[in-house]
Design a protein around this motif. Structure first.
Motif, PDB file in Angstrom:
ATOM      1  N   ASN A 176       0.834  -1.206   0.000  1.00 43.89           N
ATOM      2  CA  ASN A 176       0.000   0.000   0.000  1.00 43.89           C
ATOM      3  C   ASN A 176       0.865   1.250   0.000  1.00 43.89           C
ATOM      4  O   ASN A 176       0.547   2.238  -0.678  1.00 43.89           O
ATOM      5  N   ASN A 177       1.960   1.232   0.760  1.00 38.10           N
ATOM      6  CA  ASN A 177       2.882   2.374   0.768  1.00 38.10           C
ATOM      7  C   ASN A 177       3.523   2.580  -0.601  1.00 38.10           C
ATOM      8  O   ASN A 177       3.664   3.707  -1.065  1.00 38.10           O
ATOM      9  N   ARG A 226       1.582   6.762  -6.813  1.00 29.62           N
ATOM     10  CA  ARG A 226       0.543   7.741  -7.159  1.00 29.62           C
ATOM     11  C   ARG A 226       1.049   9.160  -6.923  1.00 29.62           C
ATOM     12  O   ARG A 226       0.858  10.050  -7.749  1.00 29.62           O
ATOM     13  N   TYR A 227       1.683   9.369  -5.775  1.00 30.64           N
ATOM     14  CA  TYR A 227       2.214  10.689  -5.435  1.00 30.64           C
ATOM     15  C   TYR A 227       3.222  11.149  -6.485  1.00 30.64           C
ATOM     16  O   TYR A 227       3.142  12.274  -6.993  1.00 30.64           O
ATOM     17  N   LEU A 228       4.176  10.276  -6.832  1.00 31.90           N
ATOM     18  CA  LEU A 228       5.205  10.642  -7.802  1.00 31.90           C
ATOM     19  C   LEU A 228       4.586  10.941  -9.162  1.00 31.90           C
ATOM     20  O   LEU A 228       4.929  11.941  -9.805  1.00 31.90           O
ATOM     21  N   LYS A 229       3.628  10.113  -9.586  1.00 34.84           N
ATOM     22  CA  LYS A 229       2.953  10.330 -10.874  1.00 34.84           C
ATOM     23  C   LYS A 229       2.216  11.670 -10.870  1.00 34.84           C
ATOM     24  O   LYS A 229       2.320  12.451 -11.824  1.00 34.84           O
ATOM     25  N   GLU A 230       1.471  11.946  -9.796  1.00 34.89           N
ATOM     26  CA  GLU A 230       0.721  13.199  -9.712  1.00 34.89           C
ATOM     27  C   GLU A 230       1.649  14.410  -9.741  1.00 34.89           C
ATOM     28  O   GLU A 230       1.358  15.411 -10.415  1.00 34.89           O
ATOM     29  N   GLU A 231       2.761  14.322  -9.039  1.00 36.51           N
ATOM     30  CA  GLU A 231       3.700  15.442  -9.001  1.00 36.51           C
ATOM     31  C   GLU A 231       4.340  15.676 -10.369  1.00 36.51           C
ATOM     32  O   GLU A 231       4.519  16.814 -10.797  1.00 36.51           O
TER      33      GLU A 231
END
Length: 158
Positions: free
Chosen positions: A73-74, A80-85
């Motif tokens: 999950n981490n 997701r965080y890296l992709k969004e950024e």
């Protein structure tokens, strides 16, 4: 993990139990010459000790599985965080000293909005025998060709 004090013969069986095949384990137990009452109780002690070990392993497997799930999950969250950024700054590729990070298109897939409108795409599932209903009918005295009630026996150690 010792639940019971065992004679040396049975302690040896317990020590090698996980390394032997079932038939070899049976032969090893057969080689111990004691009265049936003593042999039965000591064999039951070995069984109980092994059952406790299995329970401990099950608990450890559950703990490790939960840990694995948390780590996965981490990982998903960090991806997701890296992709969004990267998307925020309009970058699809970053070439670093050791790694290259890319955002790319996935293969096309289908998103279903209303399954009830897609009846022509439903797939039939294989038929499955309802053994509970079959047993109930047999218990009620119904004669059914191709089936009969069977009564097995099992060992209980209390």
């Amino acid at each position: 993990m010792k639940l019971y004090e065992l004679t040396q013969n049975y302690q040896n069986v317990l020590d090698i139990a996980e390394q032997l095949e079932a038939e070899t384990l049976k032969d090893t137990l057969d080689a111990i010459t004691e009265g049936i009452e003593i042999k039965a109780e000591n064999t039951a002690k070995v069984i109980k000790t092994l059952e406790a070990e299995v329970a401990g392993l099950d608990a450890e497997i559950k703990r490790m599985s939960e840990r694995k799930s948390a780590i996965k999950n981490n990982i998903d969250g960090m991806k997701r965080y890296l992709k969004e950024e990267l998307e925020k700054v309009g970058t699809d590729k970053v070439k670093g000293q050791h790694l290259t990070i890319r955002i790319q298109n996935n293969p096309q897939s289908v998103r279903v909005e209303d399954e009830s409108k897609l009846g022509s795409y439903l797939v039939e599932q294989p038929k499955k025998l309802d053994k509970k209903a079959l047993l109930a009918d047999l218990k009620a005295g119904k004669e059914i060709d191709g089936a009969e009630i069977q009564q097995g026996r099992s060992l209980r150690i209390v």
